[in-house]
Enzyme design. Structure first.
Site, mmCIF file in Angstrom:
data_model
loop_
_atom_site.group_PDB
_atom_site.id
_atom_site.type_symbol
_atom_site.label_atom_id
_atom_site.label_comp_id
_atom_site.label_asym_id
_atom_site.label_seq_id
_atom_site.Cartn_x
_atom_site.Cartn_y
_atom_site.Cartn_z
ATOM 1 C CD GLU A 177 -2.987 -1.070 2.289
ATOM 2 O OE1 GLU A 177 -2.922 -0.161 3.136
ATOM 3 O OE2 GLU A 177 -3.905 -1.898 2.280
ATOM 4 C CD GLU A 363 -3.412 -5.859 4.041
ATOM 5 O OE1 GLU A 363 -4.200 -5.019 4.509
ATOM 6 O OE2 GLU A 363 -2.183 -5.707 4.039
HETATM 7 C C1 FCB Z 1 -4.365 -2.072 5.645
HETATM 8 C C2 FCB Z 1 -2.974 -2.400 6.114
HETATM 9 C C3 FCB Z 1 -2.913 -3.468 7.180
HETATM 10 C C4 FCB Z 1 -4.040 -3.331 8.180
HETATM 11 C C5 FCB Z 1 -5.365 -3.195 7.468
HETATM 12 C C6 FCB Z 1 -6.551 -3.117 8.391
HETATM 13 O O1 FCB Z 1 -4.404 -0.799 5.099
HETATM 14 O O2 FCB Z 1 -2.185 -2.824 5.031
HETATM 15 O O3 FCB Z 1 -1.645 -3.411 7.780
HETATM 16 O O4 FCB Z 1 -3.792 -2.299 9.036
HETATM 17 O O5 FCB Z 1 -5.356 -2.081 6.638
#
Ligand code: FCB
Length: 455
Positions: A177, A363
């Protein structure tokens, strides 16, 4: 097996997906490892930031977190018992180097070596993120990512780690990210190092992207059969009304949120509209940078949590947009909109507009205010439902032709949620922080039953 209410897409089962589909959980070093001063680890920007009063909502730090550094065997056992076949983690750069000209720290190298061996022994395919926000403080002291010397330091670190672990890790993610690294870290200041300057943030962003582009060939040279990619936080953007002004706001918002990354990574350069909007705040680009950033990758990692809804807001610099939070949306306890259809839309969009190759959801998850029941269970029905609905969305995206090859739930464990500290729980496993006891939540039990083909 847990009971599933009938109004959910319960018909979903593992056999709806390809046999070689990856089912994993995702974690990151600073959020779980703890052991901040153990075995030669030095401070990262997150140690400094979290120790600064007022920066973390509950005043906490990642100094202990889930103590994963000492409890990693139990944690990998848990992922194995859940039936996972992949595990995404990140390396703490600060366990490997304690200065610009330092030799690699043998204890840090040994830790990750045994961790990766532990994954392989448990049938977990290792997915390694090289940078998940924890820049060494000694590099921040020299200007951090805004200083191009940090690109060289990163490449040296990547070179050492991929030579060290490349015989066992084939899947590498250069950065997690970059939007958050750059913008939360340096524009709104919500994350470490906590600067508040758009031109600085855009320069950081550019240098991070250059470091990604230059790392890809290096990883390939060091790791035979490597698959290399980047994980982006992407958000579908929608208009808060049908007005032309709000619809145009969507285009401007999207251009920095999503296209700034996707266009550059796929060879189109920074979008013209974005450059017009940021004007003199645009980053300094050196010869060869854009070509480096556009290096073809093997996959794209999509981190998806929620869509953003925007209105036209002429007073807001530089995008003239503002995010709004209508009341009538379903939201997690963190306030993030629950929108599985957003995942379908997002996956279709990236595949339609960019030659991404394989896509992985690296994620996806939800934060609810869990509690331990008197009988010792954590009945996080809302998180379980979020998971079911997003897996169903992914199945729909695949049915529509999407090239999606794996899913990593965020997260294996409750952990240090950055500026929110321990107030936000995203885990499929509950952490009782005073005792460090791990308790698989109802959501984790469901995911496990699903992956093991028991439902
Ligand atoms: C993302 C991050 C991860 C975690 C989630 C909830 O943006 O990559 O580390 O904090 O959010």
């Amino acid at each position: 097996m847990t009971m599933i209410p009938t109004d959910l897409p319960t018909a979903i089962k593992r056999s709806d997906f390809a046999g070689d589909f990856l089912w994993g959980v995702s974690t990151s070093a600073y959020q779980i490892e703890g052991a901040a001063a153990v075995d030669g680890r030095v401070p990262s920007i997150w140690d400094t930031f979290s120790a600064t009063p007022g920066k973390i909502r509950d005043g906490s730090t990642g100094a202990v977190a889930c103590d994963h550094y000492h409890r990693w065997e139990e944690d990998l056992d848990l992922a194995q018992a859940m039936g996972m076949n992949a595990y995404r983690f990140s390396i703490a750069w600060t366990r490997i180097f304690n200065g610009v000209d330092a030799e690699p720290n043998a204890k840090g190298l040994a830790f990750y070596s045994k961790l990766v061996d532990g994954m392989l022994a448990r049938g977990l395919q290792p997915w390694c993120t090289l940078y998940h926000w924890d820049l060494p403080q000694y590099l921040e002291d020299q200007g951090g990512w805004a200083n191009r010397a940090t690109i060289d330091a990163y490449l040296h670190y990547v070179d050492v780690m991929t030579k060290h672990l490349g015989d066992r890790i084939k899947h590498w993610i250069t950065h997690n990210e970059p939007w958050c690294t750059a913008m939360h870290g340096n524009w709104d200041g919500m994350h470490a190092p906590g600067n508040k300057s758009l031109p600085l943030a855009l320069q950081v962003c550019h240098n991070v992207l250059v470091s990604h582009g230059r790392a890809v060939p290096l990883i390939r040279a060091n790791v035979p059969g490597a698959k290399v990619g980047i994980a982006l936080s992407l958000h579908p953007v929608k208009a808060a009304s049908d007005s032309v002004a709000d619809k145009e706001a969507v285009v401007r918002h999207d251009v920095l949120r999503n296209r700034w990354f996707l266009d550059t990574l796929y060879g189109r350069g920074y979008p013209e509209l974005a450059l017009q909007l940021v004007g003199e705040d645009a980053p300094k680009v050196e010869a060869g940078d854009m070509e480096a950033i556009a290096v073809p990758c093997d996959f794209l990692g999509v981190n998806y949590y929620f869509p953003e809804e925007v209105i036209d807001a002429p007073e807001e610099y530089p995008l003239r947009t503002r995010i709004v939070y209508p009341q009538d949306r379903q939201r997690t306890d963190f306030g993030w909109e629950v929108s599985p259809e957003g995942l379908v839309e997002l996956l279709a969009r990236v595949a339609r507009d960019y030659p991404t190759g394989d896509l992985y959801v690296t994620e996806n998850g939800s934060s609810y205010d869990d509690h331990l029941d008197a009988d010792g269970a954590v009945n996080d029905t809302a998180r379980r439902d979020y998971l079911i609905r997003h897996l169903a969305a992914m199945r729909d995206a695949i049915a529509a032709g999407g090239n999606i090859k794996g899913y990593f739930a965020w997260s294996l464990l409750d952990n240090f949620e950055w500026a929110e500290g321990y107030l936000r729980r995203f885990g499929l496993t509950y952490i009782d922080y005073p005792t460090q006891r791990r308790i698989l939540k109802q959501s984790g039990q469901w995911y496990s039953a699903f992956v093991r083909g028991a439902i």
